[in-house]
Enzyme design. Structure first.
Site, PDB file in Angstrom:
ATOM      1  N   GLY A 250      47.945  45.159  47.455  1.00 24.38           N
ATOM      2  CA  GLY A 250      47.455  43.867  46.943  1.00 24.38           C
ATOM      3  C   GLY A 250      46.524  43.224  47.947  1.00 24.38           C
ATOM      4  O   GLY A 250      45.497  42.631  47.589  1.00 24.38           O
TER       5      GLY A 250
ATOM      6  N   TRP B 231      43.268  45.073  47.894  1.00 23.00           N
ATOM      7  CA  TRP B 231      42.504  44.742  46.685  1.00 23.00           C
ATOM      8  C   TRP B 231      41.540  43.584  46.972  1.00 23.00           C
ATOM      9  O   TRP B 231      40.437  43.537  46.448  1.00 23.00           O
ATOM     10  CB  TRP B 231      43.469  44.363  45.552  1.00 23.00           C
ATOM     11  CG  TRP B 231      42.779  43.910  44.292  1.00 23.00           C
ATOM     12  CD1 TRP B 231      42.403  44.692  43.250  1.00 23.00           C
ATOM     13  CD2 TRP B 231      42.377  42.576  43.948  1.00 23.00           C
ATOM     14  NE1 TRP B 231      41.798  43.946  42.273  1.00 23.00           N
ATOM     15  CE2 TRP B 231      41.757  42.638  42.682  1.00 23.00           C
ATOM     16  CE3 TRP B 231      42.466  41.338  44.584  1.00 23.00           C
ATOM     17  CZ2 TRP B 231      41.246  41.520  42.036  1.00 23.00           C
ATOM     18  CZ3 TRP B 231      41.948  40.226  43.940  1.00 23.00           C
ATOM     19  CH2 TRP B 231      41.347  40.319  42.688  1.00 23.00           C
ATOM     20  N   HIS B 232      41.998  42.651  47.835  1.00 24.71           N
ATOM     21  CA  HIS B 232      41.178  41.466  48.098  1.00 24.71           C
ATOM     22  C   HIS B 232      39.907  41.789  48.859  1.00 24.71           C
ATOM     23  O   HIS B 232      38.924  41.070  48.756  1.00 24.71           O
ATOM     24  CB  HIS B 232      41.990  40.418  48.865  1.00 24.71           C
ATOM     25  CG  HIS B 232      42.906  39.660  47.979  1.00 24.71           C
ATOM     26  ND1 HIS B 232      44.128  40.160  47.602  1.00 24.71           N
ATOM     27  CD2 HIS B 232      42.784  38.462  47.363  1.00 24.71           C
ATOM     28  CE1 HIS B 232      44.715  39.285  46.795  1.00 24.71           C
ATOM     29  NE2 HIS B 232      43.920  38.262  46.633  1.00 24.71           N
ATOM     30  N   GLY B 233      39.926  42.825  49.638  1.00 20.25           N
ATOM     31  CA  GLY B 233      38.715  43.129  50.379  1.00 20.25           C
ATOM     32  C   GLY B 233      38.894  44.349  51.246  1.00 20.25           C
ATOM     33  O   GLY B 233      40.010  44.681  51.646  1.00 20.25           O
TER      34      GLY B 233
ATOM     35  N   PHE C  54      35.476  39.726  45.970  1.00 17.75           N
ATOM     36  CA  PHE C  54      36.605  40.646  45.829  1.00 17.75           C
ATOM     37  C   PHE C  54      36.446  41.454  44.540  1.00 17.75           C
ATOM     38  O   PHE C  54      37.189  42.305  44.247  1.00 17.75           O
ATOM     39  CB  PHE C  54      37.932  39.897  45.829  1.00 17.75           C
ATOM     40  CG  PHE C  54      38.108  39.007  47.046  1.00 17.75           C
ATOM     41  CD1 PHE C  54      37.623  39.423  48.283  1.00 17.75           C
ATOM     42  CD2 PHE C  54      38.712  37.790  46.964  1.00 17.75           C
ATOM     43  CE1 PHE C  54      37.757  38.619  49.400  1.00 17.75           C
ATOM     44  CE2 PHE C  54      38.868  36.976  48.072  1.00 17.75           C
ATOM     45  CZ  PHE C  54      38.388  37.386  49.292  1.00 17.75           C
TER      46      PHE C  54
END
Lengths: 368, 489
Positions: free
Chosen positions: B320, B323-325, B489
């Site tokens: 997770g 996923w953001h960066g 993102f």
């Protein structure tokens, strides 16, 4: 199959969308009425670094300040001369009214007029300092000069040419920002300036505390420096310089100099070029003295940018300037010579022009 | 195209007009939405429309191929195709540079000089959002939780629906897709709610988030400060990212609402959470439920014992974060929250040392019924739990916002130093000015337990409130519209 069906009519749509517009219109009316009736505080739109500097210097020029040396010029004057250092070295009060490169010479003359009006009877030594970069600018945007004029006239800042700025004017947003918001919440300054000064109010306070001088917190990197190092005088300066001279109060003594550029950036003949520029510009200004001995270059490590010195560089440059101004100041505070043939003091590191100090002119008050 | 730009206002006005004109045809409406959504996305860079098409067409085809009857072996192969294409696109465009750079850095540390010919890949806006949305369709069809659609245009509209295309909420096909396949009823309530959500979302973005951004930059731009400023800077970032992201979600939901669609709630007062688990039930709900349903559950969830559960939880949060960066600080942020969730799980499941006294089953007649046992000072406990949660979330934001390992170390060590710059008071004043409106609104929403509490106001009061929001939006509107944080993102 139908796409969608509405369970409301046009009146419902209007009732949902229109009411929020009403407070906006009331706001606009309140701002315009408040400004027109004088119920709102006077405009003081210190909303970014440029306007904070500009309006601070405008405000400082209107204060009764007993300055023996009044510095005028572009941002290099503001950043390269550390007024407290100069003050200590000269043992005379100094006021730095250096502003921005985007301000023309008539606007600087306007600051001087304000100072003279606020300090009647005082004729300080006016030192006009500019960077060669500013002197070659072919045309200047009129916005900053207009901001200055509007501020001094107590009017709201002029709108920029942008379409949204016109909406701002109609909706009274600029009135709110420039008269109320600016007094409620300070605006953060971006980048290095932000880290050094924080916010507009703090920059204003710092300028107050340091007789109008500021420090450029950047660091010059000679390896990435780009730009044209061929300096020359812009044609517009001739007219502007003559206007400036005409608007100087009588008996004002004017010394003119150039601020330095990084050694690594300039062309080999930079010093000679600067002397030529200064001679020509001084002639246009009918300057009383040319500060030809001011260093045309300094080591790159002392610079924040091509046009601004860092704090340590500014200290050194201020010391250099003090050594040039000291004999000048002492010569004019001496009793008047019987004629106009007073020789320049021995070793005087400046060039006195045909407009010698007005020894025989009646002074309206002693220098402090 | 940004919601907070003049060009979007023109775009949406034109779209509304056409939307009204096609009200008699569902097919025309969906086609209009697809064309408008592609124009909206292509405004940024039309070349990346191809990725949107690939993702949509593959999942549409996979959905059709998964229709029964099919042997499980074939179904798994079709699902694998969807996973490979979607995650492959995401992996290449988002993580290629990150993994190559990390590998080179590793070789460098080992003393091996590597100078590969690197391909610098541009990150397509919103790729993480629409690939997840498209993928969830294939997964739901595979799990037989959804009947695949036969209507390609509806499916294209579902994947590319412009209000939520580039920054969510990440919709589920089960919820959004059917809305493209039926006649929508646009009620007055939907209209009023939509207008409110757009105004409130825009206020959060344009007024609050964009004015908090320079405060955050002052601290994080070149970190070398002490505890008070790092603390305030982190609080500013916590509010900035919340206002920015939830502002986008609100605008998306508002736009959808005035078109007659309903999008999922993405934020539910997350900063009122009193534990990390609750925080993740309130923050970016569409992503956290996606990760729960498609990652955590697929890894086995809590079905294989406590150790495996802990591992699954940690892995889910780690991914997770990623996923953001594509950066290690996001991985660290995910790990930090994963560890936090494990600690919370341990704490809430630990055996109580002293059992609470049980009430008498049948009090004697005439005796006053004993008061049920209460934990000591529940308000203080709640306050302590909230403070601890916010400390963990806050330090998480520090990890999230820092630009490098060195910054993380500098900022963390600064927490042990105490000094304030001369402009500290100005900083605090700015922070108060741009957080107070949100605090007041959310206190009201929390007290009334109604996120749409302002809509319960009398009409004229609501108009006044909305007018104030509109005035503030116009006042702080920047002609150089700042992009939303989550676009990256």
């Amino acid at each position: 199959m139908k796409s969608h069906q509405c369970e409301f009519n046009a009146a419902d749509l209007l009732a949902a969308v229109a009411p929020p517009l009403l407070p906006l219109l009331l706001f606009a009316a309140a701002m315009h009425l408040g400004a027109a009736s004088g119920r709102l505080p006077a405009p003081r739109p210190i909303l970014d670094a440029d306007r904070t500097i500009l309006l601070h210097q405008a405000e400082a020029s209107r204060q009764p300040t007993p300055a023996a040396v009044l510095l005028l010029g572009d941002s290099s004057c503001l950043m390269d001369v550390w007024a407290p250092r100069l003050q200590t070295a000269l043992d005379q009060p100094v006021l730095n009214l250096g502003t921005l490169s985007y301000l023309d010479l008539p606007s600087l003359a306007l600051l001087l007029e304000q100072y003279t009006a606020a300090n009647p009877g005082r004729t300080p030594l006016v030192v006009l300092l500019m960077h060669p970069e500013s002197l070659r600018l072919a045309g200047l945007p009129a916005y900053h000069a207009a901001v200055l004029r509007h501020y001094l006239a107590g009017r709201d800042a002029p709108p920029t040419g942008h379409l949204l700025a016109r909406f701002d004017r109609i909706l009274g947003l600029d009135i709110f920002r420039g008269r109320l918001w600016t007094r409620l919440v300070p605006s953060p300054l971006p980048g290095e300036f932000g880290r050094a000064y924080g916010f507009t109010w703090d920059l204003w306070r710092s300028l107050d505390q340091h007789a109008g001088s500021a420090v450029d917190p950047h660091r010059f990197d000679p390896t990435t420096a780009r730009g044209n190092a061929e300096y020359r005088l812009a044609a517009r300066l001739e007219t502007e310089s003559r206007i400036f001279r005409q608007r100087l109060p009588p008996h004002t003594r004017l010394a003119v100099g150039l601020t330095p550029a990084p050694e690594s950036f300039v062309l080999p003949d930079h010093s000679a070029t600067c002397r030529q520029i200064l001679a020509q510009w001084g002639a246009w200004l009918e300057a009383d003295a040319l500060l030809t001995q001011l260093p045309a270059t300094r080591p790159a490590a002392e610079f924040a940018s091509v046009t601004h010195l860092r704090a340590t560089g500014a200290q050194r440059f201020s010391a250099d300037l003090a050594s040039l101004l000291r004999p000048l100041l002492s010569s004019v505070t001496q009793p008047s010579a019987p004629d106009n043939t007073r020789p320049a003091p021995s070793g005087l590191p400046l060039q006195l022009l045909h407009h010698a100090w007005p020894q025989d002119a009646p002074t309206t008050g002693p220098l402090p | 195209m940004l919601f907070n730009s003049a060009v979007f206002l023109v775009f949406f006005a034109g779209f509304l007009l056409l939307y009204y004109l096609v009200r008699h045809s569902l097919a025309a409406r969906n086609a209009l939405i697809v064309v408008a959504s592609y124009a909206f996305y292509g405004w940024w860079d039309w070349r990346f429309l191809s990725l949107l098409w690939i993702s949509s067409l593959v999942d549409y085809a996979v959905g059709r191929a998964l229709e029964p009857p099919r042997p499980d072996r074939h179904r798994r192969a079709w699902l694998a195709l969807s996973l490979i294409v979607n995650l492959g696109l995401l992996g290449f465009f988002k993580y290629y540079g990150f993994f190559v750079d990390s590998f080179i850095a590793l070789l460098d540390r080992l003393g091996l000089d590597a100078e590969p010919r690197l391909l610098r890949v541009v990150l397509p806006v919103g790729i993480s959002f629409y690939t997840f949305q498209s993928l969830s369709y294939a997964l739901d069809v595979y799990r037989r939780q959804l009947t695949p659609t036969r209507n390609l245009v509806s499916f294209l509209a579902y994947v590319s629906f412009f209000p939520q295309l580039v920054a969510g909420p990440i919709e589920r096909a089960r919820h959004l897709l059917p809305q493209f396949e039926r006649t929508l009823t646009l009620t007055r309530t939907q209209l009023v709610t939509g207008v409110w959500l757009i105004l409130w979302g825009m206020f959060k973005k344009v007024v609050l988030a964009d004015n908090l951004a320079p405060l955050v930059e002052l601290v994080y731009g070149q970190p070398a400060h002490a505890a008070p400023l790092v603390a305030l800077g982190t609080i500013a970032f916590a509010f900035q990212i919340y206002c920015d992201f939830s502002g986008y979600s609100d605008i998306a939901r508002g736009l959808a609402s005035v078109l007659g669609f309903e999008l999922r709630l993405n934020f539910n007062l997350p900063y009122l959470a009193t534990n990390l688990r609750e925080f993740w039930r309130r923050w970016h709900i569409s992503l956290s439920t996606w990760l729960r349903d498609y990652l955590y559950v697929s890894l086995g969830g809590n079905r294989h014992g406590p150790s495996r559960t802990r591992l699954n939880l940690l892995l889910t949060m780690l991914l997770g974060g990623l996923w953001h960066g594509a950066a290690w600080n996001f991985v660290l942020w995910g790990l930090w929250h994963g560890i936090g969730l494990l600690v919370h799980r341990w704490w809430s499941e630990r055996p109580r040392a002293t059992p609470l006294p049980q009430p008498e089953p049948h009090p004697a007649p005439g005796r006053q019924e004993p008061t049920p046992p209460q934990p000591p000072n529940p308000l203080a406990r709640q306050l302590l739990a909230w403070s601890l949660t916010m400390l963990v979330v806050g330090y998480g934001w520090l990890l999230f916002r820092a630009q490098s390992w060195a910054d993380i170390l500098t900022l963390t060590s600064a927490l042990a130093q105490w000094s304030v710059p001369p402009w500290f008071a100005s900083y605090a004043l700015n922070l108060a000015a741009f957080t107070l409106p949100l605090i007041l609104m959310q206190s009201w929403q929390a007290t009334t337990k109604d996120l749409l509490a302002p809509l319960t106001l009398p009409a004229w009061t609501r108009a006044l409130l909305q007018g104030c929001l509109l005035t503030a939006i116009v006042l702080f509107w920047r002609k150089d519209s700042t992009p939303f944080i989550y676009f990256q993102f």
